[in-house]
Design a protein around this motif. Sequence first.
Motif, PDB file in Angstrom:
ATOM      1  N   GLU A 107      23.810  23.275-132.098  1.00 50.70           N
ATOM      2  CA  GLU A 107      25.160  22.864-132.476  1.00 50.70           C
ATOM      3  C   GLU A 107      26.091  22.746-131.266  1.00 50.70           C
ATOM      4  OE1 GLU A 107      26.359  21.984-135.483  1.00 50.70           O
ATOM      5  OE2 GLU A 107      24.326  22.153-136.281  1.00 50.70           O
ATOM      6  N   MET A 108      25.942  23.649-130.299  1.00 47.74           N
ATOM      7  CA  MET A 108      26.889  23.712-129.186  1.00 47.74           C
ATOM      8  C   MET A 108      26.508  22.826-128.016  1.00 47.74           C
ATOM      9  SD  MET A 108      27.805  27.769-128.962  1.00 47.74           S
ATOM     10  CE  MET A 108      28.980  28.491-130.116  1.00 47.74           C
ATOM     11  N   GLY A 109      25.213  22.630-127.815  1.00 51.44           N
ATOM     12  CA  GLY A 109      24.732  22.013-126.587  1.00 51.44           C
ATOM     13  C   GLY A 109      24.265  23.095-125.631  1.00 51.44           C
ATOM     14  N   HIS A 110      23.465  22.716-124.657  1.00 49.00           N
ATOM     15  CA  HIS A 110      22.776  23.702-123.830  1.00 49.00           C
ATOM     16  C   HIS A 110      23.740  24.537-122.977  1.00 49.00           C
ATOM     17  CE1 HIS A 110      19.122  21.819-125.155  1.00 49.00           C
ATOM     18  NE2 HIS A 110      19.390  20.677-124.531  1.00 49.00           N
ATOM     19  N   LEU A 111      24.537  23.903-122.138  1.00 50.69           N
ATOM     20  CA  LEU A 111      25.421  24.653-121.245  1.00 50.69           C
ATOM     21  C   LEU A 111      26.512  25.408-122.008  1.00 50.69           C
ATOM     22  CD1 LEU A 111      26.205  25.498-118.420  1.00 50.69           C
ATOM     23  CD2 LEU A 111      27.514  23.362-118.199  1.00 50.69           C
ATOM     24  N   ALA A 155      34.602  34.393-133.312  1.00 51.13           N
ATOM     25  CA  ALA A 155      35.859  33.794-132.875  1.00 51.13           C
ATOM     26  C   ALA A 155      35.620  32.625-131.932  1.00 51.13           C
ATOM     27  CB  ALA A 155      36.728  34.855-132.197  1.00 51.13           C
ATOM     28  N   LEU A 156      34.652  32.750-131.033  1.00 48.63           N
ATOM     29  CA  LEU A 156      34.358  31.671-130.086  1.00 48.63           C
ATOM     30  C   LEU A 156      33.791  30.436-130.784  1.00 48.63           C
ATOM     31  CD1 LEU A 156      32.765  33.686-127.135  1.00 48.63           C
ATOM     32  CD2 LEU A 156      35.021  32.600-127.177  1.00 48.63           C
ATOM     33  N   THR A 157      33.229  30.620-131.975  1.00 53.02           N
ATOM     34  CA  THR A 157      32.628  29.507-132.714  1.00 53.02           C
ATOM     35  C   THR A 157      33.649  28.780-133.577  1.00 53.02           C
ATOM     36  OG1 THR A 157      30.571  30.779-132.781  1.00 53.02           O
ATOM     37  CG2 THR A 157      30.673  28.879-134.218  1.00 53.02           C
ATOM     38  N   VAL A 158      34.819  29.382-133.789  1.00 51.46           N
ATOM     39  CA  VAL A 158      35.825  28.758-134.655  1.00 51.46           C
ATOM     40  C   VAL A 158      36.196  27.348-134.190  1.00 51.46           C
ATOM     41  CG1 VAL A 158      38.242  28.902-135.405  1.00 51.46           C
ATOM     42  CG2 VAL A 158      36.757  30.907-135.584  1.00 51.46           C
ATOM     43  N   PRO A 159      36.424  27.096-132.884  1.00 51.85           N
ATOM     44  CA  PRO A 159      36.748  25.710-132.486  1.00 51.85           C
ATOM     45  C   PRO A 159      35.657  24.709-132.862  1.00 51.85           C
ATOM     46  CG  PRO A 159      37.305  27.231-130.728  1.00 51.85           C
ATOM     47  CD  PRO A 159      36.543  28.024-131.744  1.00 51.85           C
ATOM     48  N   LEU A 160      34.379  25.096-132.726  1.00 51.69           N
ATOM     49  CA  LEU A 160      33.287  24.201-133.119  1.00 51.69           C
ATOM     50  C   LEU A 160      33.310  23.966-134.622  1.00 51.69           C
ATOM     51  CD1 LEU A 160      30.618  22.676-132.576  1.00 51.69           C
ATOM     52  CD2 LEU A 160      29.433  24.879-132.824  1.00 51.69           C
ATOM     53  N   TRP A 161      33.523  25.021-135.383  1.00 46.31           N
ATOM     54  CA  TRP A 161      33.584  24.917-136.845  1.00 46.31           C
ATOM     55  C   TRP A 161      34.730  23.992-137.265  1.00 46.31           C
ATOM     56  CZ3 TRP A 161      37.217  27.513-140.302  1.00 46.31           C
ATOM     57  CH2 TRP A 161      36.851  27.444-141.646  1.00 46.31           C
ATOM     58  N   GLY A 167      28.403  33.693-134.724  1.00 50.36           N
ATOM     59  CA  GLY A 167      28.571  32.245-134.794  1.00 50.36           C
ATOM     60  C   GLY A 167      27.706  31.624-135.869  1.00 50.36           C
ATOM     61  N   TYR A 168      26.488  32.133-136.007  1.00 51.46           N
ATOM     62  CA  TYR A 168      25.562  31.631-137.030  1.00 51.46           C
ATOM     63  C   TYR A 168      26.147  31.842-138.421  1.00 51.46           C
ATOM     64  CZ  TYR A 168      20.938  30.746-139.163  1.00 51.46           C
ATOM     65  OH  TYR A 168      19.879  30.236-139.885  1.00 51.46           O
ATOM     66  N   LEU A 169      26.744  33.004-138.641  1.00 55.23           N
ATOM     67  CA  LEU A 169      27.340  33.280-139.951  1.00 55.23           C
ATOM     68  C   LEU A 169      28.422  32.271-140.293  1.00 55.23           C
ATOM     69  CD1 LEU A 169      27.731  35.103-142.440  1.00 55.23           C
ATOM     70  CD2 LEU A 169      29.335  36.457-141.063  1.00 55.23           C
ATOM     71  N   LEU A 170      29.236  31.905-139.304  1.00 54.63           N
ATOM     72  CA  LEU A 170      30.304  30.944-139.562  1.00 54.63           C
ATOM     73  C   LEU A 170      29.754  29.551-139.840  1.00 54.63           C
ATOM     74  CD1 LEU A 170      33.367  30.449-139.671  1.00 54.63           C
ATOM     75  CD2 LEU A 170      33.269  29.935-137.211  1.00 54.63           C
ATOM     76  N   MET A 171      28.721  29.142-139.113  1.00 51.72           N
ATOM     77  CA  MET A 171      28.219  27.782-139.235  1.00 51.72           C
ATOM     78  C   MET A 171      27.246  27.603-140.397  1.00 51.72           C
ATOM     79  SD  MET A 171      29.828  26.185-136.878  1.00 51.72           S
ATOM     80  CE  MET A 171      28.966  24.616-136.955  1.00 51.72           C
ATOM     81  N   PHE A 172      26.442  28.622-140.695  1.00 51.63           N
ATOM     82  CA  PHE A 172      25.382  28.478-141.698  1.00 51.63           C
ATOM     83  C   PHE A 172      25.337  29.694-142.628  1.00 51.63           C
ATOM     84  CE2 PHE A 172      23.801  27.083-137.457  1.00 51.63           C
ATOM     85  CZ  PHE A 172      23.909  25.716-137.633  1.00 51.63           C
ATOM     86  N   PRO A 173      26.412  29.987-143.351  1.00 44.98           N
ATOM     87  CA  PRO A 173      26.435  31.225-144.141  1.00 44.98           C
ATOM     88  C   PRO A 173      25.371  31.300-145.225  1.00 44.98           C
ATOM     89  CG  PRO A 173      28.285  29.796-144.718  1.00 44.98           C
ATOM     90  CD  PRO A 173      27.662  29.218-143.486  1.00 44.98           C
ATOM     91  N   LYS A 174      24.912  30.145-145.722  1.00 45.43           N
ATOM     92  CA  LYS A 174      23.934  30.171-146.800  1.00 45.43           C
ATOM     93  C   LYS A 174      22.549  29.717-146.368  1.00 45.43           C
ATOM     94  CE  LYS A 174      27.257  29.658-150.570  1.00 45.43           C
ATOM     95  NZ  LYS A 174      27.664  28.859-151.776  1.00 45.43           N
ATOM     96  N   ALA A 175      22.326  29.596-145.062  1.00 46.08           N
ATOM     97  CA  ALA A 175      20.967  29.328-144.589  1.00 46.08           C
ATOM     98  C   ALA A 175      20.068  30.483-145.002  1.00 46.08           C
ATOM     99  CB  ALA A 175      20.962  29.169-143.069  1.00 46.08           C
ATOM    100  N   ARG A 176      18.870  30.175-145.418  1.00 45.99           N
ATOM    101  CA  ARG A 176      17.975  31.236-145.894  1.00 45.99           C
ATOM    102  C   ARG A 176      17.247  31.905-144.727  1.00 45.99           C
ATOM    103  NH1 ARG A 176      14.116  29.655-150.580  1.00 45.99           N
ATOM    104  NH2 ARG A 176      13.636  27.863-149.234  1.00 45.99           N
ATOM    105  N   VAL A 177      17.199  33.230-144.796  1.00 44.29           N
ATOM    106  CA  VAL A 177      16.497  34.043-143.800  1.00 44.29           C
ATOM    107  C   VAL A 177      15.444  34.854-144.526  1.00 44.29           C
ATOM    108  CG1 VAL A 177      16.720  35.844-142.042  1.00 44.29           C
ATOM    109  CG2 VAL A 177      18.586  34.191-142.381  1.00 44.29           C
ATOM    110  N   ASP A 178      14.206  34.769-144.057  1.00 42.73           N
ATOM    111  CA  ASP A 178      13.130  35.575-144.642  1.00 42.73           C
ATOM    112  C   ASP A 178      13.154  36.967-144.029  1.00 42.73           C
ATOM    113  OD1 ASP A 178      12.317  33.498-146.176  1.00 42.73           O
ATOM    114  OD2 ASP A 178      10.499  33.038-145.037  1.00 42.73           O
TER     115      ASP A 178
END
Length: 256
Positions: A94-98, A205-211, A139-150
Amino acid sequence: MFPLRDHNPSGRTPYVVYLLMAANILGYLWYSTSFPTDRSMALFYATFAAVPREIMMGDAPLTLLTSMFIHGGIMHLAGNMLFLWIFGDNMEDEMGHLPFLLFYLVSGVGATLVHVMSAPMSNVPLVGASGAIAGVMGGYLLMFPKARVDILIILIIFFRIIPIPAFIMLGLWLAMQFFGGLNADPNLGGVAYWAHAGGFFIGLALTVPLWLKRGGPRYWSRTHGQPPHPETTYSASRIPRVARNLPRRPSGPWGK
């Protein structure tokens, strides 16, 4: 309860995740075999681990970075690398490498500073990557809260792999950090609970701008909290290797 994988394949090769894993693993192989005595290993930790008292006095500021690549044992390393592997590739995607590399390092430094504030006069060295990885999880929680995790559930002789939404797994993990932090003396060794919790919220918090760039609440409405591309499906009877490169659908010591 132990996470094994998510159902959220990435759309590009996570080179930074590979680089970070290699740095941590190769580094561990080097220092765990290069210092044969307890004294020499203690000197290594004293040089490169983050000691809250020293940081408060303005000494050894580079240990804010070096401590993120040191681990207290093979299980400490393995657990951190597993969490980085599960959640890191999607955030890098989502963010890009750098930008992801900078995000990871800032989360880790911030997590260490939170721990320093919780025990400013402690002389116990702090090591581990999980403050930075906690930021990835936030950041993952903000972007993909309902992604399934085994997750693997082990109850004595009962073993079962079940998929649950990321917000449940990550929410339970975060709650454990708070309860652990309230019941632990931050001036003694053990798990750096406040570094974990601090890293998590810094990463969120750092992921909020991307969201917000993706549309904020509209992004959640569009994706329903799911990955923005077809999720990986698994047979309940086996644990195959997670596919890491699938096409995306267009869319808008202390141990830590």
